[in-house]
Design a protein around this motif. Structure first.
Motif, PDB file in Angstrom:
ATOM      1  N   VAL A   1       0.850  -1.190   0.000  1.00  0.00           N
ATOM      2  CA  VAL A   1       0.000   0.000   0.000  1.00  0.00           C
ATOM      3  C   VAL A   1       0.885   1.238   0.000  1.00  0.00           C
ATOM      4  O   VAL A   1       1.721   1.424   0.879  1.00  0.00           O
ATOM      5  CB  VAL A   1      -0.947   0.024   1.225  1.00  0.00           C
ATOM      6  CG1 VAL A   1      -1.826   1.270   1.192  1.00  0.00           C
ATOM      7  CG2 VAL A   1      -1.792  -1.244   1.290  1.00  0.00           C
ATOM      8  N   ALA A   2       0.687   2.069  -1.015  1.00  0.00           N
ATOM      9  CA  ALA A   2       1.431   3.323  -1.098  1.00  0.00           C
ATOM     10  C   ALA A   2       0.596   4.439  -0.493  1.00  0.00           C
ATOM     11  O   ALA A   2      -0.558   4.621  -0.859  1.00  0.00           O
ATOM     12  CB  ALA A   2       1.770   3.649  -2.553  1.00  0.00           C
ATOM     13  N   GLY A   3       1.190   5.132   0.436  1.00  0.00           N
ATOM     14  CA  GLY A   3       0.543   6.293   1.036  1.00  0.00           C
ATOM     15  C   GLY A   3       1.233   7.552   0.549  1.00  0.00           C
ATOM     16  O   GLY A   3       1.745   7.601  -0.573  1.00  0.00           O
TER      17      GLY A   3
ATOM     18  N   GLY B   1       6.368  13.000 -15.173  1.00  0.00           N
ATOM     19  CA  GLY B   1       6.383  11.541 -15.269  1.00  0.00           C
ATOM     20  C   GLY B   1       5.410  10.906 -14.297  1.00  0.00           C
ATOM     21  O   GLY B   1       4.487  11.548 -13.793  1.00  0.00           O
ATOM     22  N   THR B   2       5.619   9.638 -14.043  1.00  0.00           N
ATOM     23  CA  THR B   2       4.828   8.924 -13.049  1.00  0.00           C
ATOM     24  C   THR B   2       5.603   8.925 -11.731  1.00  0.00           C
ATOM     25  O   THR B   2       6.799   9.224 -11.693  1.00  0.00           O
ATOM     26  CB  THR B   2       4.542   7.480 -13.490  1.00  0.00           C
ATOM     27  OG1 THR B   2       5.781   6.799 -13.692  1.00  0.00           O
ATOM     28  CG2 THR B   2       3.705   7.442 -14.759  1.00  0.00           C
ATOM     29  N   LEU B   3       4.918   8.583 -10.674  1.00  0.00           N
ATOM     30  CA  LEU B   3       5.554   8.500  -9.363  1.00  0.00           C
ATOM     31  C   LEU B   3       6.308   7.183  -9.240  1.00  0.00           C
ATOM     32  O   LEU B   3       5.890   6.160  -9.780  1.00  0.00           O
ATOM     33  CB  LEU B   3       4.488   8.587  -8.262  1.00  0.00           C
ATOM     34  CG  LEU B   3       3.714   9.899  -8.201  1.00  0.00           C
ATOM     35  CD1 LEU B   3       2.515   9.762  -7.262  1.00  0.00           C
ATOM     36  CD2 LEU B   3       4.611  11.039  -7.762  1.00  0.00           C
ATOM     37  N   GLU B   4       7.402   7.231  -8.513  1.00  0.00           N
ATOM     38  CA  GLU B   4       8.134   6.017  -8.156  1.00  0.00           C
ATOM     39  C   GLU B   4       7.821   5.729  -6.698  1.00  0.00           C
ATOM     40  O   GLU B   4       7.799   6.652  -5.878  1.00  0.00           O
ATOM     41  CB  GLU B   4       9.639   6.248  -8.332  1.00  0.00           C
ATOM     42  CG  GLU B   4      10.490   5.084  -7.878  1.00  0.00           C
ATOM     43  CD  GLU B   4      11.968   5.369  -8.066  1.00  0.00           C
ATOM     44  OE1 GLU B   4      12.444   5.266  -9.206  1.00  0.00           O
ATOM     45  OE2 GLU B   4      12.621   5.725  -7.056  1.00  0.00           O
ATOM     46  N   PHE B   5       7.588   4.488  -6.361  1.00  0.00           N
ATOM     47  CA  PHE B   5       7.241   4.135  -4.983  1.00  0.00           C
ATOM     48  C   PHE B   5       8.393   3.380  -4.345  1.00  0.00           C
ATOM     49  O   PHE B   5       8.934   2.433  -4.912  1.00  0.00           O
ATOM     50  CB  PHE B   5       5.954   3.321  -4.951  1.00  0.00           C
ATOM     51  CG  PHE B   5       4.783   4.122  -5.437  1.00  0.00           C
ATOM     52  CD1 PHE B   5       4.118   4.979  -4.588  1.00  0.00           C
ATOM     53  CD2 PHE B   5       4.377   4.054  -6.761  1.00  0.00           C
ATOM     54  CE1 PHE B   5       3.061   5.754  -5.035  1.00  0.00           C
ATOM     55  CE2 PHE B   5       3.318   4.807  -7.225  1.00  0.00           C
ATOM     56  CZ  PHE B   5       2.669   5.668  -6.361  1.00  0.00           C
TER      57      PHE B   5
ATOM     58  N   LEU C   1      -3.369   2.377  -3.566  1.00  0.00           N
ATOM     59  CA  LEU C   1      -2.845   3.727  -3.352  1.00  0.00           C
ATOM     60  C   LEU C   1      -3.752   4.521  -2.432  1.00  0.00           C
ATOM     61  O   LEU C   1      -4.971   4.514  -2.597  1.00  0.00           O
ATOM     62  CB  LEU C   1      -2.766   4.494  -4.684  1.00  0.00           C
ATOM     63  CG  LEU C   1      -1.433   4.584  -5.385  1.00  0.00           C
ATOM     64  CD1 LEU C   1      -0.962   3.225  -5.827  1.00  0.00           C
ATOM     65  CD2 LEU C   1      -1.531   5.515  -6.553  1.00  0.00           C
ATOM     66  N   LEU C   2      -3.145   5.212  -1.471  1.00  0.00           N
ATOM     67  CA  LEU C   2      -3.823   6.231  -0.670  1.00  0.00           C
ATOM     68  C   LEU C   2      -3.446   7.560  -1.324  1.00  0.00           C
ATOM     69  O   LEU C   2      -2.268   7.837  -1.517  1.00  0.00           O
ATOM     70  CB  LEU C   2      -3.350   6.194   0.781  1.00  0.00           C
ATOM     71  CG  LEU C   2      -3.472   4.853   1.497  1.00  0.00           C
ATOM     72  CD1 LEU C   2      -2.903   4.953   2.913  1.00  0.00           C
ATOM     73  CD2 LEU C   2      -4.911   4.369   1.520  1.00  0.00           C
TER      74      LEU C   2
END
Length: 193
Positions: free
Chosen positions: A50-52, A86-90, A120-121
């Motif tokens: 889970v990405a916050g 761009g896109t986010l890196e987690f 994703l949060l």
């Protein structure tokens, strides 16, 4: 937050939403703690990644919820902006881990092997019951969700104060809807779900 006609542009709604969110945060600075009690209402499968996000001033604080998710066995990640547009890196994250400053006032774990989140949060300025959110205008979450959902289902859960709800968020064709919105009053299942 209520507004009457004419329809608001994203720019005008952002101005109003920032003020509404700031007022809500002042009224209830501990509202994020109530989200921790919603952990079982989110419908997440066991042990998901889970990405916050690290909260900026006035945003609903996701940290109590993230700590509750970690206690349930979920792996956590935080986003990092590595490329403008761009896109986010987690990156993997454990509560209490030291973070580095990032662009736009964000904080993230030091460079590590990125991981792919399974949920994703998402922070926001305003939301509607259709599941659309108004962000800051950079498009990072829309691009990231679009990319992740090409690989499979990834639930997107907005975190907000109940006062941030609006009748209708202006949308563009590239806007990606949220599945749920968690507020201090409970979980809202959106029309997108």
């Amino acid at each position: 937050m209520t507004e009457t006609s004419p329809p608001l542009t994203k720019t005008r709604l952002r101005q109003l939403a920032r003020r509404t969110r700031a007022e809500a945060a002042l009224r209830d600075p501990g509202a994020g703690r109530s989200l921790a009690g919603l952990v079982h209402s989110l419908g997440l499968a066991p042990k998901m990644v889970v990405a916050g996000y690290w909260p900026l001033k006035g945003e609903m604080d996701p940290l109590p919820l993230m700590e509750a998710l970690a206690a349930e066995g979920h792996l956590l990640a935080l986003p990092a902006v590595t490329e403008t547009g761009g896109t986010l890196e987690f990156r993997p994250w454990t509560p209490g881990e030291v973070l580095e400053p990032g662009p736009h006032g964000t904080r993230h774990p030091s460079a590590a092997s990125p991981i792919v989140p399974q949920a994703l949060l998402v922070p926001l300025l305003a939301f509607d019951r259709r599941g659309f959110r108004l962000g800051y205008g950079g498009g990072y979450y829309d691009r990231t969700l679009s990319d992740l959902r090409r690989r499979g289902a990834v639930p997107a859960i907005g975190l907000a104060f109940a006062a941030q709800e609006v009748e209708r968020v202006p949308t563009d064709p590239w806007d990606i809807a949220l599945d749920l919105v968690a507020t201090e009053l409970g979980v809202i299942v959106t029309a997108a779900k």
